[in-house]
Write a protein that holds these residues in place. Structure first.
Motif, short mmCIF file in Angstrom:
data_model
loop_
_atom_site.label_atom_id
_atom_site.label_comp_id
_atom_site.label_asym_id
_atom_site.label_seq_id
_atom_site.Cartn_x
_atom_site.Cartn_y
_atom_site.Cartn_z
N LYS A 264 30.74 19.02 -52.79
CA LYS A 264 31.30 18.09 -53.76
C LYS A 264 30.49 18.15 -55.06
CE LYS A 264 31.64 13.11 -54.44
NZ LYS A 264 32.51 12.22 -53.71
N ARG A 266 28.52 16.92 -57.98
CA ARG A 266 27.79 15.69 -58.32
C ARG A 266 27.44 15.74 -59.80
NH1 ARG A 266 26.94 12.70 -53.61
NH2 ARG A 266 27.22 11.16 -55.25
N SER A 279 36.69 10.82 -55.26
CA SER A 279 36.43 9.74 -54.29
C SER A 279 36.08 10.31 -52.92
CB SER A 279 37.69 8.89 -54.15
OG SER A 279 38.71 9.68 -53.53
N VAL A 280 35.57 9.44 -52.06
CA VAL A 280 35.29 9.84 -50.67
C VAL A 280 36.59 10.23 -49.97
CG1 VAL A 280 34.43 9.01 -48.45
CG2 VAL A 280 33.22 8.40 -50.54
N ASP A 283 37.18 13.69 -50.74
CA ASP A 283 36.26 14.54 -49.97
C ASP A 283 36.82 14.79 -48.56
OD1 ASP A 283 34.37 14.54 -52.03
OD2 ASP A 283 33.39 12.73 -51.27
N LEU A 284 37.29 13.72 -47.94
CA LEU A 284 37.78 13.85 -46.56
C LEU A 284 39.07 14.66 -46.52
CD1 LEU A 284 37.06 10.20 -45.33
CD2 LEU A 284 35.66 12.24 -44.94
N ILE A 307 26.37 14.61 -49.45
CA ILE A 307 27.39 13.55 -49.43
C ILE A 307 26.86 12.26 -48.83
CG2 ILE A 307 29.46 14.99 -49.46
CD1 ILE A 307 29.47 14.68 -46.39
N THR A 311 29.27 9.36 -45.18
CA THR A 311 30.43 10.26 -45.39
C THR A 311 30.35 11.43 -44.41
OG1 THR A 311 30.40 9.63 -47.70
CG2 THR A 311 31.78 11.50 -47.13
N SER A 315 33.31 12.47 -41.96
CA SER A 315 33.90 13.82 -42.02
C SER A 315 34.14 14.40 -40.63
CB SER A 315 33.02 14.76 -42.85
OG SER A 315 31.87 15.11 -42.10
N GLU A 340 23.27 10.93 -52.95
CA GLU A 340 22.77 9.72 -52.29
C GLU A 340 21.39 9.94 -51.71
OE1 GLU A 340 25.80 10.68 -52.08
OE2 GLU A 340 27.02 8.92 -52.57
#
Ligand code: V47
Ligand code: SF4
Length: 375
Positions: A264, A266, A279-280, A283-284, A307, A311, A315, A340
């Motif tokens: 992802k 950043r 968004s998460v 991502d999923l 992530i 998350t 996943s 994070e």
């Protein structure tokens, strides 16, 4: 999972074009480029998750893999200027960066003596001094010191540059790296293969064809590697499908890829900070679509250091069956871009617990997915 998928297909509320794709997945048939695009455009999270979990469970059941590894980043100085990169310092600002000697890297490797790590992951910036001789000497020294430690090192971005300077073909260069002790190649440097987007975010470094050609030469030697995709920046859905299509074609030819790792984008501390992060949910969705599309890849990995742990856990219900390794706070690539995990480090027990909390079965693997320990 087959039951949930059959139920989903029989639902009258399902869009007919998505239903056709779900039927293909249930029958174990490959989906097309247009199907992939449609999944990105229309597929809702729950739908994609059901399809992806069906594919994953056929491949690895309830297992989730991880390994015990650490990173060595030889330098963060770089001749290239990828606009998403928060990590590198331009060669002209080298006083802001670090540059390690072989001895300094050996000191890091020796710190792990007696510890049950199985892999060292080596990658960083590209500088003239760290050339063909530098890396072949490094690999030899590591193997002399600890022969069983798996060396997963450098990407086609580095190899292309090193071989050009050494006037070596990709085939001869990769053969020499194998002889020096290289065991496998990580998946970095792939970014996004589409030439226009690649040029905008990673102009000047090896092209998509060069990236793929170096992996192909490596696979021809009977060796393995990973593949990544940097997503969620200025690319469109069709560029993601194009990226995966090229990987799927090479994998059909060589079967040399171990796993696919979506990365992802950043946006911290880089030239693309104005580009919002996805968004998460996206991502999923992206994990799930890659699991469905790349039918010839055995594993899809979520890189928890990037992530975050929550998350990464989520996943595991969207096609992912690998969450990388313990890492031991040895990489800066993501923390510098605002991930994070500012000091990514998990003990084996913490990784095992993280996986168990999701109801899955943790398996410590070697880099090549042999079982080291079941938990
Ligand atoms: O190629 C750099 C990415 C990659 C950012 O093979 C960024 O097991 C997001 O490839 N936002 C290097 N991504 C890391 C990599 C990797 C990591 C973990 C495991 C494996 C494996 C490979 O990191 C680069 C680039 O695509 N990257 N900056 C950023 N701001
Ligand atoms: Fe250099 Fe890699 Fe950063 Fe690009 S992503 S600037 S090649 S370190």
């Amino acid at each position: 999972m087959a039951h949930s998928l059959t139920q989903l297909i029989s639902s009258s509320a399902l869009d007919p074009s998505l239903k056709k794709i779900a039927e293909k997945v249930l029958a174990g048939e490959r989906i097309t480029f247009d199907d992939g695009l449609l999944l990105y455009e229309k597929g809702e999270l729950g739908f994609l998750g059901t399809l992806a979990e069906f594919v994953k469970e056929k491949k690895s059941g309830n297992k989730v893999f991880f390994n015990r590894n650490f990173h060595v980043e030889p330098t963060n100085i770089c001749v290239y200027t990828c606009s998403f990169c928060a990590y590198s310092r331009l060669i002209k600002n080298r006083e802001e960066g670090w540059e390690m000697s072989i001895d300094q890297m050996m000191d890091i490797i020796k710190k792990y003596d007696g510890q049950p790590v199985t892999e060292v992951h080596i990658t960083g910036g590209v500088i003239p001094k760290q050339d063909f001789k530098f890396y072949t000497d490094l690999f030899r020294k590591i193997k002399e010191h600890r022969p069983e430690l798996h060396i997963k090192a450098l990407t086609p971005v580095e190899y292309h540059y090193i071989f050009k300077k050494a006037k070596l073909s990709y085939a001869d260069g990769m053969k020499a790296m194998k002889e020096a002790g290289l065991d496998s190649m990580p998946g970095g440097g792939a970014e996004i293969f589409d030439p226009e987007i690649r040029d905008q975010i990673a102009g000047g470094k090896c092209s998509a064809d060069e990236w793929l050609a170096i992996h192909e030469e490596w696979h021809k030697l009977g060796m393995h590697s990973n593949a990544t995709m940097l997503y969620g920046h200025i690319e469109k859905f069709r560029h993601r499908v194009d990226h995966m299509e090229r990987l799927r074609q090479l994998q059909d030819k060589t079967q040399g890829f171990n796993c696919f790792i979506p990365l992802k984008f950043r946006n911290g501390n880089n030239e693309m900070s104005h580009v919002p992060e996805v968004s998460v949910i996206e991502d999923l969705r992206n994990y799930a679509i890659s699991r469905i599309y790349l039918d010839n890849f055995e594993h899809v990995k979520a890189y928890w250091a990037m992530i975050g742990r929550s998350t990464a856990q989520l996943s595991l219900n969207f096609g992912v069956d690998d969450i990388d390794g313990t890492i031991d706070d040895t990489t800066k690539i993501y923390s510098m871009a605002g991930a994070e995990e500012q000091s990514p480090k998990l003990s084996t027990q913490e990784l095992v617990d993280l996986i168990k909390q999701t109801g899955k079965k943790p398996i410590e693997r070697s880099t090549l997915y042999e079982t080291v320990m079941e938990f």
